[in-house]
Design a protein around this motif. Structure first.
Motif: not given
Lengths: 200, 216
Positions: A24-26, A60-63, A75-76, A18-20
């Protein structure tokens, strides 16, 4: 890569973040396959890959990419909300193959908090403190973004509570009105019925 | 804004450093635990490391889960049934793989979303004291204290986010429950009261025919 868990060959394991927005999430992962003959997990399993799928809060599919047995994905987020990161192996073995499982090592980092040590190697006093300060500023920005997002969520929470409150009131009024009108209708209907049947 | 090393060389150096330092790791994961399911996580810990496991149930049912933490020899270090939130600190007495499991086996149809944070060891110092000639300068010690303060801010923020998510989940449950039950009650009310009137009318209709028969 420290933490690991077990999964079936074709099983999809998902985690929720759960992110704003603009975060950036690695993710780092490593997958090992169980070997029946050695009764242990193979150190490397060539040909084994993992499908990494990231879904945004708006479904939606981001990656969606296939990586090798060991890899890094990032992904950001463009929306704030619950992003779902799913890992599934591309193994083509049948599910009925008994005793087969995968060991997945996983490490997810949210926000750019990692320290880049190679810059510190410069051994320049001023630069080192400068670098640490940059890192602290980065941390503060991340905290500020999280708090902003928290404000949005709390607003949604408050709206839901207020809606529940007004729903309870509205439905109580409706039910009371139904009771009153039904009561009046019942009495009236029975009275007319008895009069017509000449019992009254 | 953030200074990065040149390409992959910096990244590999950083990974090597992390492997060598090895002491501090924190993994936090939020995952969904289906009904009647059990999910286990493993971590290899060096003897003497201080570790903390903290978990909280965010959505689902009564917001509780079973949790069990075992050492390398199978010794149960922590076992709690139907807990909503807990925090457990221990020092690893042996080298080996520690295992902790979350179980939702007591629940028949509710999925639970569980968050856990497993902290292994202490964070490495901001300014490592191996190759220093002098004590920390004022700037550096200010950096260190700001870093510690920010870490605790992030910690509190995470706790607050989880509590708020749990509260919001309960509020949404309550909202849907109120809506469904109210509609259901209104329908039952209408059906029962209209049915009563017709039933009563049907009693009198039968009696009417018997009285006419008696009369004639």
């Amino acid at each position: 890569l420290a933490l690991y868990f077990h999964s079936g060959e074709r099983e999809e394991k998902c985690i929720i973040e759960d992110i704003p927005t603009d975060t950036l999430v690695i993710g780092n992962y490593k997958v090992q396959r169980w070997d029946i003959h050695k009764q242990d997990f193979l150190e490397s399993a060539p040909g084994l890959g993992m499908f990494v799928t990231v879904t945004t809060p708006s479904a939606e599919v981001l990656l969606s990419k296939l990586y090798g047995p060991q890899g890094t994905f990032s992904f950001t987020s463009s929306l704030s909300g619950e992003h779902i990161i799913c890992l599934q192996s591309n193994s083509t073995r049948f599910v009925a193959f008994a005793g087969s499982k995968l060991r997945i090592h996983l490490d997810i980092r949210v926000g750019e908090h990692f320290l880049d040590e190679s810059v510190v190697q410069a051994k320049d006093k001023v630069n080192e403190v400068n670098f640490r300060l940059e890192h602290l500023i980065e941390q503060i920005h991340h905290i500020s973004k999280e708090q902003n997002y928290e404000r949005e969520r709390e607003e949604k929470f408050r709206k839901t509570s207020e809606e529940t409150n007004s729903n309870i009131l509205w439905w109580a009024i409706v039910q009371t009105l139904i009771l009153i009108f039904i009561g009046i209708w019942q009495i009236k209907s029975l009275r007319d019925f008895f009069i017509s049947k000449k019992l009254v | 804004m953030l200074l990065r090393g040149s390409g992959t060389a910096g990244l590999w150096w950083w990974l090597t450093l992390l492997l060598v330092a090895c002491a501090a790791r924190a993994s936090e994961i939020t995952f969904e635990l289906p009904d009647n399911a059990k999910q286990c996580f493993y971590e290899e810990i060096v003897q003497g490391t201080k570790c903390t496991l903290e978990f909280q149930v965010i959505t689902g049912g009564h917001y509780d889960v079973d949790c069990q933490l075992e050492g390398p020899d199978g010794a149960v270090l922590y076992k709690e049934m139907k807990k909503q939130y807990d925090s457990f600190t221990f020092t690893a007495s042996r080298n080996g793989t520690y295992k902790f499991c979350f179980s939702n086996e007591f629940s028949t149809f509710t999925h639970k979303t569980v968050y856990f944070d497993f902290q292994v060891g202490e964070d490495p110092p901001l300014f490592p004291s191996e190759n220093r000639a002098t004590a920390l300068t004022q700037m550096e010690s200010a950096c260190v204290s700001i870093h510690e303060a920010l870490k605790s801010v992030i910690d509190y923020q995470t706790h607050f986010r989880l509590r708020e998510a749990q509260g919001r989940s309960r509020a949404e449950d309550l909202n849907t429950r109120v809506a469904y039950w109210s509609i259901g009650e209104a329908i039952i009310l209408l059906v029962v009261s209209i049915g009563q009137v017709f039933l009563l009318k049907s009693f009198f209709s039968d009696k009417r025919t018997t009285t006419t028969r008696v009369g004639s």
